[in-house]
Design an enzyme around this catalytic site. Structure first.
Site, short mmCIF file in Angstrom:
data_model
loop_
_atom_site.label_atom_id
_atom_site.label_comp_id
_atom_site.label_asym_id
_atom_site.label_seq_id
_atom_site.Cartn_x
_atom_site.Cartn_y
_atom_site.Cartn_z
CE LYS A 191 33.89 -29.91 70.19
NZ LYS A 191 33.08 -28.69 70.08
CB THR A 192 38.06 -28.82 75.08
OG1 THR A 192 37.91 -28.75 73.67
CG2 THR A 192 39.54 -28.98 75.43
CD GLU B 272 37.40 -31.55 72.03
OE1 GLU B 272 37.18 -30.52 71.38
OE2 GLU B 272 38.21 -31.59 72.97
#
Length: 451
Positions: free
Chosen positions: A119-120, A163
């Site tokens: 996700k980052t 995020e």
């Protein structure tokens, strides 16, 4: 009522965290008086101090401001923290980071990226594509963008790329216009209890997408059939059954060149300079979002070619003819698997030495078998002692728990100083250092020892 407009002074307990520091920068940019506490001084806290934010490093109530309108804390802070207890007992507005993100995103167009890993990088890729192309966005990242050396930026366009963290179920406070789900593997079982509960939370997250919104998910997710939205796109690095996939992947001097094939469009000759096949998959998610927002093909390709990555995500710390040193945040078995596969795709059968610092006693206990299986993909493994973060030790849980389950011949548990002595003596050609604890503080020393 959304309290954002009335905040003049805000205090962060755990201001040095990657998510907390992004919020601190947001308020500081808005002219709010920001201050905070953290346990230790780090490059992140020093950057905040350089921008004019006051930070102290002792857990002392007398150092905490008594006139704060809002106090924000991270779940990583122990419940008995003296300052946190003081604020709660004295009637202050005390909220989690996720509550503040909820306030910020209540009136914006939101692109929320969730997933137990990836996700980052995907969040940073999307934010970079929107910034580089001139589309514009506000970005709250879970890592430091190598292009801009920050985890936050603002823009007058009312679009937020954020995020969406599944820890503590905090991502369920967000309302996405576009949601991305990169993975739904078991993690944070100290919070969720079972893998099924983790999956259930991601299904709930997908249901938070606004009516008429868009969902972008990795193809083949377990319970993927339960993820639904008005518009739903699935992506895969190699599976042609996915709505968006890569084709004709070539490795050229450590970079990738490939085509992106979708049901009703195609993007030829995309060049990505960030290592790891999993990063081709990550950029497919970002490109899918950019195409949905109708950003032009040439703008997308130019932005991808200019993407320099995220610090500690397949980051080349050293790359010369004799030595390669890669630093990565991988702290879950699937992340390690993707990391090692990515290294193999670029370096073939070259002898790979992996230094891994397990993160959390609970994660080590819950996923020891899977960690052993992933680590066995390397040629030689050095395990550091477990980084406890917010946890107290658990009986019978140590790095040896993973070591004893590994089939690999060359494996050992060493403390940091002995590990550095080993590096000095052996000077291996290909080293990967991975983990979410404080292993990154050893990377420069290892670089110097290899040189």
């Amino acid at each position: 009522m959304n309290p954002l407009a009335t905040i003049q002074k805000i205090y962060f307990i755990g201001i040095g965290g990657i998510g907390m520091s992004a919020l601190a920068r947001y308020f500081h940019a808005k002219g709010v008086e920001v201050s905070g506490y953290d346990k230790t001084s780090t490059p992140l806290t020093r950057a905040l101090e350089d921008s004019g934010i006051k930070i102290h490093y002792e857990e002392r109530v007398e150092l905490a401001p008594k006139d704060a309108d809002v106090v924000v804390y991270t779940p990583a802070i122990p419940a008995q923290h003296a300052e946190l207890v003081y604020y709660k007992e004295h009637g202050y507005t005390v909220v989690k980071r996720s509550d503040v993100l909820q306030w910020i995103t209540e009136s914006s167009f939101n692109i929320c990226v969730g997933g137990t890993h990836g996700k980052t990088t995907v969040t940073t890729m999307i934010a970079h594509l929107l910034r580089h192309s001139g589309y514009g966005c506000n970005a709250f990242l879970g890592g430091i963008s190598a292009n801009y050396q920050t985890n936050f930026w603002s823009n007058e366009r009312n679009v937020v790329v954020v995020e969406a963290d599944e820890y503590d179920r905090s991502f369920l406070k967000l309302v996405p216009d576009i949601a991305v789900i990169t993975a739904m593997d078991p993690d944070h079982l100290d919070i969720y209890g079972t893998a099924e509960e983790v999956e259930k939370a991601f299904i709930q997250f997908s249901q938070k997408v606004k009516p008429g919104g868009c969902l972008v998910t990795k193809y083949g997710l377990k319970r993927g059939a339960d993820l639904k939205a008005a518009r739903h796109f699935e992506y895969s690095v190699d599976n042609t059954a996915a709505g968006v996939h890569a084709a004709d992947i070539k490795v050229e001097q450590g970079s990738y060149r490939f085509d992106v094939v979708a049901e009703n469009w195609k993007l030829n000759d995309v060049v990505l300079h960030v290592g790891g096949l999993h990063n081709i998959e990550n950029v497919l998610a970002a490109i899918t979002v950019a195409k949905y927002l109708q950003i032009g093909d040439e703008q997308i390709k130019a932005a991808v070619a200019d993407f320099k990555g995220v610090h500690r995500r397949f980051e080349y710390v050293l790359k010369n003819t004799a030595h390669t040193l890669i630093d990565d945040y991988a702290h879950h078995p699937e992340e390690l698997r993707a990391l090692i596969s990515g290294v193999r795709s670029l370096f073939g059968k070259e002898q790979l030495v992996l230094v891994f610092q397990p993160h959390l006693f609970s994660r080590t206990k819950d996923l020891a078998d899977a960690f052993a299986e992933s680590l066995d993909m390397a040629d030689e493994v050095i395990l550091l002692p477990i980084y406890p973060a917010r946890e107290l030790p658990m009986e019978g849980v140590s790095s040896e728990l993973i070591l004893n389950k590994m089939k690999l011949k060359h494996k050992q548990v060493l403390d940091k100083e002995v590990m550095k002595g080993w590096m000095k003596e052996h000077k291996p050609g290909l080293v990967v250092m991975a983990g979410a604890g404080d292993i990154d503080a050893q990377v420069q020393a290892v670089k110097e020892l290899l040189l």
